[in-house]
Write a protein that holds these residues in place. Structure first.
Motif, PDB file in Angstrom:
ATOM      1  N   GLY A 356       0.788  -1.226   0.000  1.00 53.98           N
ATOM      2  CA  GLY A 356       0.000   0.000   0.000  1.00 53.98           C
ATOM      3  C   GLY A 356       0.816   1.269   0.000  1.00 53.98           C
ATOM      4  N   ILE A 357       2.155   1.151   0.116  1.00 53.45           N
ATOM      5  CA  ILE A 357       3.027   2.318   0.167  1.00 53.45           C
ATOM      6  C   ILE A 357       3.385   2.757  -1.253  1.00 53.45           C
ATOM      7  N   PRO A 358       3.382   4.069  -1.544  1.00 58.25           N
ATOM      8  CA  PRO A 358       3.667   4.551  -2.900  1.00 58.25           C
ATOM      9  C   PRO A 358       5.068   4.193  -3.392  1.00 58.25           C
ATOM     10  N   PHE A 359       5.228   4.281  -4.709  1.00 54.19           N
ATOM     11  CA  PHE A 359       6.498   4.148  -5.418  1.00 54.19           C
ATOM     12  C   PHE A 359       7.057   2.725  -5.355  1.00 54.19           C
ATOM     13  N   GLY A 360       6.176   1.752  -5.282  1.00 50.40           N
ATOM     14  CA  GLY A 360       6.628   0.370  -5.245  1.00 50.40           C
ATOM     15  C   GLY A 360       6.804  -0.252  -6.616  1.00 50.40           C
ATOM     16  N   GLU A 361       6.345   0.439  -7.649  1.00 49.91           N
ATOM     17  CA  GLU A 361       6.479  -0.074  -9.012  1.00 49.91           C
ATOM     18  C   GLU A 361       7.859   0.258  -9.565  1.00 49.91           C
ATOM     19  N   PRO A 362       8.274  -0.382 -10.656  1.00 49.78           N
ATOM     20  CA  PRO A 362       9.559  -0.039 -11.271  1.00 49.78           C
ATOM     21  C   PRO A 362       9.613   1.434 -11.668  1.00 49.78           C
ATOM     22  N   ASP A 363      10.834   1.967 -11.766  1.00 46.71           N
ATOM     23  CA  ASP A 363      11.016   3.384 -12.065  1.00 46.71           C
ATOM     24  C   ASP A 363      10.336   3.804 -13.361  1.00 46.71           C
ATOM     25  N   PHE A 364      10.355   2.927 -14.367  1.00 39.99           N
ATOM     26  CA  PHE A 364       9.783   3.321 -15.652  1.00 39.99           C
ATOM     27  C   PHE A 364       8.271   3.469 -15.580  1.00 39.99           C
ATOM     28  N   LYS A 365       7.665   2.970 -14.484  1.00 38.69           N
ATOM     29  CA  LYS A 365       6.224   3.145 -14.299  1.00 38.69           C
ATOM     30  C   LYS A 365       5.923   4.314 -13.356  1.00 38.69           C
ATOM     31  N   ASP A 366       6.598   4.339 -12.205  1.00 44.37           N
ATOM     32  CA  ASP A 366       6.301   5.368 -11.196  1.00 44.37           C
ATOM     33  C   ASP A 366       6.925   6.725 -11.528  1.00 44.37           C
ATOM     34  N   HIS A 367       8.069   6.701 -12.193  1.00 44.16           N
ATOM     35  CA  HIS A 367       8.812   7.920 -12.501  1.00 44.16           C
ATOM     36  C   HIS A 367       9.235   8.661 -11.232  1.00 44.16           C
ATOM     37  N   GLN A 368       9.202   7.990 -10.111  1.00 39.18           N
ATOM     38  CA  GLN A 368       9.631   8.583  -8.842  1.00 39.18           C
ATOM     39  C   GLN A 368      10.060   7.462  -7.893  1.00 39.18           C
ATOM     40  N   GLY A 370      11.173   6.410  -3.864  1.00 41.29           N
ATOM     41  CA  GLY A 370      11.109   6.842  -2.482  1.00 41.29           C
ATOM     42  C   GLY A 370      12.496   7.110  -1.941  1.00 41.29           C
ATOM     43  N   PHE A 371      12.633   8.192  -1.172  1.00 42.35           N
ATOM     44  CA  PHE A 371      13.903   8.491  -0.512  1.00 42.35           C
ATOM     45  C   PHE A 371      13.613   9.316   0.740  1.00 42.35           C
ATOM     46  N   ALA A 372      13.410  10.628   0.554  1.00 39.21           N
ATOM     47  CA  ALA A 372      13.078  11.475   1.704  1.00 39.21           C
ATOM     48  C   ALA A 372      11.756  11.056   2.335  1.00 39.21           C
ATOM     49  N   HIS A 373      10.848  10.560   1.483  1.00 33.61           N
ATOM     50  CA  HIS A 373       9.645   9.927   2.023  1.00 33.61           C
ATOM     51  C   HIS A 373       9.437   8.616   1.261  1.00 33.61           C
ATOM     52  N   PHE A 374       8.990   7.619   2.000  1.00 36.83           N
ATOM     53  CA  PHE A 374       8.762   6.275   1.460  1.00 36.83           C
ATOM     54  C   PHE A 374      10.041   5.659   0.882  1.00 36.83           C
ATOM     55  N   GLY A 375      11.156   5.892   1.566  1.00 36.19           N
ATOM     56  CA  GLY A 375      12.418   5.312   1.133  1.00 36.19           C
ATOM     57  C   GLY A 375      13.298   4.982   2.322  1.00 36.19           C
ATOM     58  N   GLY A 376      14.529   4.583   2.038  1.00 33.07           N
ATOM     59  CA  GLY A 376      15.453   4.174   3.082  1.00 33.07           C
ATOM     60  C   GLY A 376      15.620   5.183   4.206  1.00 33.07           C
TER      61      GLY A 376
END
Length: 611
Positions: A356-368, A370-376
Motif C-alpha cells: 500500500g506504500i507509494p512508489f513500489g512499481e519499477p522506475d519506468f512506471k512510477d517515474h519517482q 522513495g527516498f526522503a519519504h517512502f524510502g530508506g
C-alpha cells in the motif's frame, strides 16, 4: 511561490498540526490502577507500611532485612516522582548513609559506604560511589507526536502471593541456572527438561488448560504452556515458535557494497563501513549478587557497573550462542540497535515495502523513487525515532504507576524468609516460598555457593552478615550483571517497550509475509554461522523474524535476571500502541493516498489509511 500561496501553506501546516493533536486527544486513554501492594504490607504489630512488594532500590536498606530503613524515605521517593522537580529528587535519600554529603566522587569513595568485594572491599576494585535513579521524571514530559506518555497504560502487575508470580520467578531462577547452555542444545534432555518439569507443575502454567473464571482479560491473555524443550523460554508472538531460538536479524550480515561479503559472514554494512554481529564474550559461568553483602550493597545504590569480566584473545567475540551472550547484548546495546540492524538487512536483501506504500512499481512506471519519504532514509529515521516516545510512556508506568520490585529483590525476600521463616516481617512471603520447587532452590543454593567460593570479588568477607548464617550458600537470584537491574522499577520494561514500538514500525513498512531464503545458527563455539535451512519444515518470514527479535531482546533482559515475563509481554503491547499512534499522525502529513497493513502482536491485521 506567491505571497498568497505562502500564506495558504502556512495555514495548511497549522491545520495539519491541529488535526494530529485532535487525533491524539480523541483516542481512548487507558487508565489502569497498580496492584495495591504499596498499601498492603505492614511492619509487625503496627500500621507502618513496609513496602515489602515495592521497588526500593537505591533507598537506605536495613542490613539484616534488606527492607527500607524508614518508610518516610519511600514517601519522599514517590513525592519527587509525582512532582518531577529536580530539587525534590535531590532530597530523596540515596545510599546506605544518606546523612553524609559529598563534595566530590573521590570523597564519596573514601567514605567506604559498602561492604562487599564487588563494591571494593577486597582491593580488586576501588570503593564504590553511589548510583542515581534513571529518568524518574520522564513520564511527565510532553511529546508533540504520538500518544501522550500518560495516555497509554499497563494492567496491574502480578502480586507476590499470586500463582503467576510463582511461575515468573521460577522461570527467572531457571534462566539464571541455564545461562551457559547453548541455544542449539535446548532440545536436549537434562537441565532444560528439569526446568520444563518445574514450570509445568506450577499452578499458573497448569491453568492454561482450564483457565479460572476469576482471571481478568489481561491475565487470561498471558496464560501460556504447557512447556517442552522446544518452546520453553521463548516468546509467544506469531513466528516465535518457528525455526531457531534466535532471530536471523541478530546473526546475519549483508552483502554490502559490491557484494564483498556474504550474509553468513555476519557483517552489516553501514554505508562504506561495516559492523560485526559478534558480541563481546562475557566470562563463562560467572554470576553476580550471589552473596548477601553484594546483594545488599547493590540494593543500597552501590555503583558497581562496569565490573564484569570478559573472555580474551580469539575468544573475545563470538556470535550469540548462549543466553549469557544475549544478556550481554542487551546490557550494552543502543536500545534500538537490533531494529536498525534489521532494517538495514532487509533493505540490503531487497525486501519490498508494504504493497500500500507509494512508489513500489519499477522506475519506468512510477517515474519517482522513495527516498526522503517512502524510502530508506524515511524508515531508518522513523524506526529509531519511536524509541524515545516509548521510553517516556514506559517511565510513567514504571515510576508513577506500578513501582514493581525487580526479580533480584524477590530473590532477597526468598533468601530472607528461608533464613528465618518465623520472622514476622516476612510472613507475607510464605505463600510464594512454599510454592517454589524445592529441587530448583537447592540447585540455586548450590550454584551460589560455587559462585561465592570461586570469585575473588564476589566472595563475602569474614565479617559479612547473612541471615542464614552461611555467607556462601544463599537463595538469592544469580545476576548476569554486577549492578543487577537498572535504577528504575521493573514494570514495564524499557527494552521491551522500545522493541514493540520499533518492530511495529518495521512491520508497517515492509511486506510482512515475505519469506526469507536463509536460516543460520551459530556453530558450537560461536565462531561462525552454520546453515540450518535443511532442518526447516516451515519458512521463516519477515513478520516472524521481526516478532522473534522483539521477543529475543525483551526476554534477553529476563535471561539477565532483571525482568519477568509479564514485563515483556505487556510492554511490547505498550510499544505497539505508541508506534501505531505515531504512524497514524504522520499519515496526515503526506499528499499521497496510501495504506499500511500492520500485523499486530495479537495476530490480527490492522490497516492504517491516510486521509
Amino acid at each position: 511561490m506567491s505571497v498568497a500561496r505562502r500564506q495558504a501553506r502556512k495555514q495548511e501546516a497549522f491545520q495539519t498540526r491541529v488535526a494530529a493533536a485532535r487525533l491524539a486527544r480523541d483516542r481512548d486513554h487507558q487508565v489502569f490502577e497498580p496492584n495495591g501492594e504499596e498499601d498492603r504490607y505492614f511492619r509487625p504489630n503496627s500500621q507502618i507500611l513496609s513496602y515489602l512488594g515495592s521497588y526500593t532500590k537505591g533507598l537506605p536498606h536495613n542490613r539484616r532485612t534488606a527492607l527500607v530503613t524508614s518508610p518516610n524515605h519511600f514517601v519522599r521517593f514517590v513525592r519527587a516522582i509525582d512532582s518531577g522537580e529536580p530539587a525534590d529528587f535531590i532530597k530523596v535519600p540515596l545510599g546506605p548513609r544518606p546523612a553524609l554529603e559529598f563534595e566530590s566522587e573521590e570523597e564519596c569513595r573514601a567514605a567506604n559506604l559498602f561492604k562487599s568485594g564487588i563494591a571494593g572491599r577486597n582491593n580488586t576494585f576501588p570503593s564504590s560511589c553511589l548510583r542515581a535513579w534513571e529518568s524518574m521524571g520522564a513520564g511527565l514530559v510532553f511529546d508533540l507526536e504520538g500518544p501522550d506518555a500518560q495516555a497509554v497504560g499497563m494492567p496491574p502487575a502480578p502480586t507476590l502471593d499470586s500463582d503467576e508470580l510463582v511461575a515468573e520467578i521460577s522461570e527467572v531462577y531457571w534462566m539464571a541456572l541455564l545461562r551457559d547452555v547453548r541455544f542449539t542444545d535446548f532440545t536436549n534432555p537434562g537441565p532444560i527438561g528439569r526446568a520444563v518439569n518445574t514450570l509445568n507443575r506450577t499452578t499458573w502454567i497448569r491453568a492454561a488448560r482450564d483457565p479460572p473464571d476469576s482471571l481478568t482479560p489481561q491475565e487470561r491473555a498471558r496464560l501460556r504452556g504447557p512447556f517442552n524443550p522446544s518452546n520453553i523460554f521463548r516468546g509467544t508472538l506469531p513466528g516465535d515458535d518457528v525455526g531457531p531460538y534466535l532471530s536471523q536479524f541478530l546473526l546475519v550480515g549483508t552483502e554490502g557494497i559490491g557484494g564483498a561479503q556474504d550474509r553468513a559472514d555476519g557483517f552489516i554494512s553501514y554505508g562504506a563501513h561495516r559492523i560485526d554481529q559478534r558480541v563481546r564474550h562475557a566470562t563463562k559461568e560467572l554470576d553476580y549478587m550471589t552473596s548477601w553483602e553484594a546483594f545488599l550493597d547493590v540494593q543500597n545504590g552501590a555503583d558497581v557497573a562496569g565490573r564484569d569480566t570478559f573472555e580474551s584473545g580469539s575468544d573475545a567475540f563470538r556470535f550469540i550462542t548462549t543466553p549469557r551472550d544475549l544478556a550481554t547484548y542487551v546490557h550494552f546495546d543502543a536500545l534500538y540497535q537490533a531494529y536498525l540492524n534489521a532494517c538495514l538487512i532487509m533493505l540490503d536483501s531487497g525486501v519490498k515495502f508494504d504493497k500500500g506504500i507509494p512508489f513500489g512499481e519499477p522506475d519506468f512506471k512510477d517515474h519517482q523513487q522513495g527516498f526522503a519519504h517512502f524510502g530508506g532514509p524515511h524508515i531508518l529515521s522513523l524506526v529509531t525515532e519511536v524509541a524515545t516516545r516509548a521510553l517516556k510512556a514506559v517511565r510513567f508506568q514504571k515510576f508513577n504507576t506500578h513501582r514493581r520490585l525487580r526479580p533480584e529483590a524477590v530473590g532477597g525476600l526468598i533468601e530472607r524468609f528461608n533464613s528465618n521463616p518465623d520472622d514476622p516481617q516476612f510472613q507475607d512471603v510464605k505463600p510464594l516460598f512454599e510454592a517454589l520447587d524445592e529441587d530448583m532452590m537447592r540447585r540455586v543454593a548450590r550454584h551460589n555457593r560455587e559462585q561465592n567460593q570461586g570469585s575473588d570479588f564476589g566472595m563475602p568477607r569474614a565479617d559479612d552478615f547473612n541471615p542464614a548464617g552461611d555467607t556462601l550458600e544463599t537463595m538469592l537470584l544469580p545476576m548476569a550483571f554486577p549492578e543487577g537491574s537498572p535504577m528504575h522499577p521493573s514494570y514495564g520494561a524499557g527494552h521491551a517497550t522500545v522493541a514493540g514500538a520499533c518492530v511495529t514500525v518495521l512491520k508497517a513498512f515492509f511486506q510482512h509475509d515475505t519469506e526469507l531464503d536463509f536460516c543460520f545458527v551459530p556453530s558450537n563455539d560461536g565462531s561462525r554461522l552454520v546453515d540450518a535451512s535443511h532442518n526447516m519444515n516451515k519458512k521463516l518470514t519477515v513478520e516472524g523474524e521481526l516478532n522473534k527479535v522483539c521477543s529475543n531482546i525483551s526476554i534477553g533482559r529476563n535471561w539477565a535476571g532483571v525482568h519477568y515475563f509479564t514485563d515483556y509481554i505487556e510492554s511490547i503491547l505498550l510499544g505497539e500502541q505508541i508506534a501505531l499512534g505515531i504512524l497514524e499522525e504522520q499519515m496526515l502529513t503526506f499528499p499521497e493516498t496510501f495504506t499500511m497493513t500492520v500485523p499486530l502482536f495479537s495476530g490480527e491485521l490492522k490497516v492504517l489509511r491516510s486521509t
